[in-house]
Design an enzyme around this catalytic site. Structure first.
Site, short mmCIF file in Angstrom:
data_model
loop_
_atom_site.label_atom_id
_atom_site.label_comp_id
_atom_site.label_asym_id
_atom_site.label_seq_id
_atom_site.Cartn_x
_atom_site.Cartn_y
_atom_site.Cartn_z
N ASP A 7 -18.80 -34.78 -43.90
CA ASP A 7 -18.96 -33.36 -43.38
C ASP A 7 -20.43 -33.32 -42.59
O ASP A 7 -21.10 -34.22 -43.16
CB ASP A 7 -18.80 -32.31 -44.45
CG ASP A 7 -18.95 -30.99 -43.77
OD1 ASP A 7 -18.36 -30.62 -42.75
OD2 ASP A 7 -19.84 -30.09 -44.23
N SER A 8 -20.49 -32.30 -41.91
CA SER A 8 -21.98 -32.11 -41.32
C SER A 8 -22.98 -31.86 -42.39
O SER A 8 -23.97 -31.94 -42.15
CB SER A 8 -21.86 -30.89 -40.44
OG SER A 8 -21.49 -29.90 -41.11
N CYS A 70 -14.26 -31.89 -42.95
CA CYS A 70 -14.95 -30.82 -41.74
C CYS A 70 -13.70 -30.22 -40.77
O CYS A 70 -13.15 -31.38 -40.01
CB CYS A 70 -16.11 -31.87 -41.29
SG CYS A 70 -16.62 -31.22 -39.75
N GLU A 142 -25.79 -22.17 -45.57
CA GLU A 142 -26.77 -23.20 -45.97
C GLU A 142 -28.00 -22.74 -46.48
O GLU A 142 -28.73 -23.23 -47.27
CB GLU A 142 -26.86 -24.18 -44.65
CG GLU A 142 -25.55 -25.06 -44.16
CD GLU A 142 -25.66 -26.33 -44.62
OE1 GLU A 142 -26.80 -27.30 -44.71
OE2 GLU A 142 -24.55 -27.20 -44.52
N CYS A 170 -13.22 -23.60 -41.70
CA CYS A 170 -14.54 -24.69 -41.64
C CYS A 170 -14.54 -24.66 -43.26
O CYS A 170 -14.72 -23.82 -43.92
CB CYS A 170 -15.68 -23.56 -41.07
SG CYS A 170 -17.33 -24.38 -41.44
N HIS A 172 -17.26 -24.94 -44.90
CA HIS A 172 -18.45 -24.29 -45.46
C HIS A 172 -17.91 -22.78 -46.04
O HIS A 172 -18.52 -22.19 -47.06
CB HIS A 172 -19.47 -24.10 -44.60
CG HIS A 172 -20.44 -25.09 -44.34
ND1 HIS A 172 -20.09 -26.38 -43.43
CD2 HIS A 172 -21.66 -25.19 -44.71
CE1 HIS A 172 -20.99 -27.04 -43.54
NE2 HIS A 172 -22.20 -26.50 -44.20
N1 DGL Z 1 -18.13 -27.70 -42.44
C1 DGL Z 1 -17.68 -28.03 -41.02
C2 DGL Z 1 -16.45 -27.43 -40.43
O1 DGL Z 1 -15.58 -27.53 -41.23
C3 DGL Z 1 -18.89 -27.97 -40.16
C4 DGL Z 1 -19.62 -26.84 -39.96
C5 DGL Z 1 -20.90 -27.02 -38.88
O2 DGL Z 1 -21.69 -27.96 -39.31
O3 DGL Z 1 -21.01 -26.53 -38.09
O4 DGL Z 1 -16.37 -27.26 -39.30
#
Ligand code: DGL
Length: 231
Positions: A7-8, A70, A142, A170, A172
């Site tokens: 993931d990011s 992600c 974050e 997402c 997150h």
């Molecule tokens: N967690 C990621 C997603 O599902 C990336 C979110 C991001 O870095 O903007 O999209």
């Protein structure tokens, strides 16, 4: 089984947590690209460039499968990534679409990053879906700015009425599941939970190897907040 996941940043740890819940006895290799977070406003070319490097990293770890933990990568460059490696790759999105279609919801809300929403991957498959990009959420999650986060959520959801479910598009967003539930009070669809329940793994040993491209106190605290005693 050796399972690679990426993931990011720390968002994909919500997927890792679901996998550990359903498949504890596997060897997990997680890559969080905290140096380049957020991914949600990057171009397709940038996303491809960043994820190619991560695929190489996971290939070197000799993983048996790769889970794209992600939404942004899954919705924009999944097909391209399947062409650059022989390791089977799983998108986090496909099973969620099937899950939502099976339930025949009347009205369903998707919240996701701008890059995911602009791909329209959910809308193309689920016609009765409202798409909403929430670019402010990942940085606030974050940095764990709870009060600001609640205000931003209320603003995003102020015109949302009578939905049967919300897809957290997402990875997150499961971190703020409770905050979302407090405002919308609807069924929450968590992509990591759905994929973890669907996938078959061959049990071996349990081990968890976490790698982050940038590690600072904030990242360490976020890992602890999401994984708790697991690590
Ligand atoms: N967690 C990621 C997603 O599902 C990336 C979110 C991001 O870095 O903007 O999209």
């Amino acid at each position: 089984m050796r399972i690679g996941m990426f993931d990011s940043g720390v968002g994909g740890l919500t997927v890792l947590k679901s996998f550990i819940k359903y498949h504890p006895n596997n060897e997990y290799f997680y890559y969080g690209d905290t140096l380049n977070v957020p991914y949600g406003d990057k171009t397709k070319e940038e996303l491809l460039e960043l994820s190619k490097k991560i695929i190489k990293y996971l290939e070197n770890k000799k993983v048996d499968i790769i889970i794209i933990a992600c939404g942004t990568i899954s919705s924009n460059v999944y097909d391209d990534l399947t062409k650059i490696t022989n390791i089977p790759i799983y998108s986090i999105i496909k099973e969620t679409i099937n899950y939502a279609l099976d339930r025949k919801y009347n009205k369903i809300l998707l919240i996701a990053t701008s890059a995911t929403v602009n791909s329209h991957i959910f809308k193309k498959n689920i016609p009765n879906l409202i798409e909403m990009s929430c670019p402010k959420l990942v940085p606030l999650i974050e940095s764990r700015k709870k009060e600001e986060l609640n205000l931003v959520l209320k603003e995003y959801f102020k015109d949302i009425k009578e939905i049967d479910a919300i897809i957290l598009g997402c990875t997150h967003y499961p971190i703020i599941k409770e905050e979302i539930k407090n405002i919308l009070n609807t069924s929450i669809i968590d992509m990591g939970e759905i994929l973890a329940q669907k996938i078959k793994t061959k049990d071996t040993l349990q081990s968890i190897d976490l790698y982050f491209s940038k590690t600072d106190e904030k990242v360490k605290e976020n890992i602890k907040m999401i994984l708790g005693d697991i690590c």
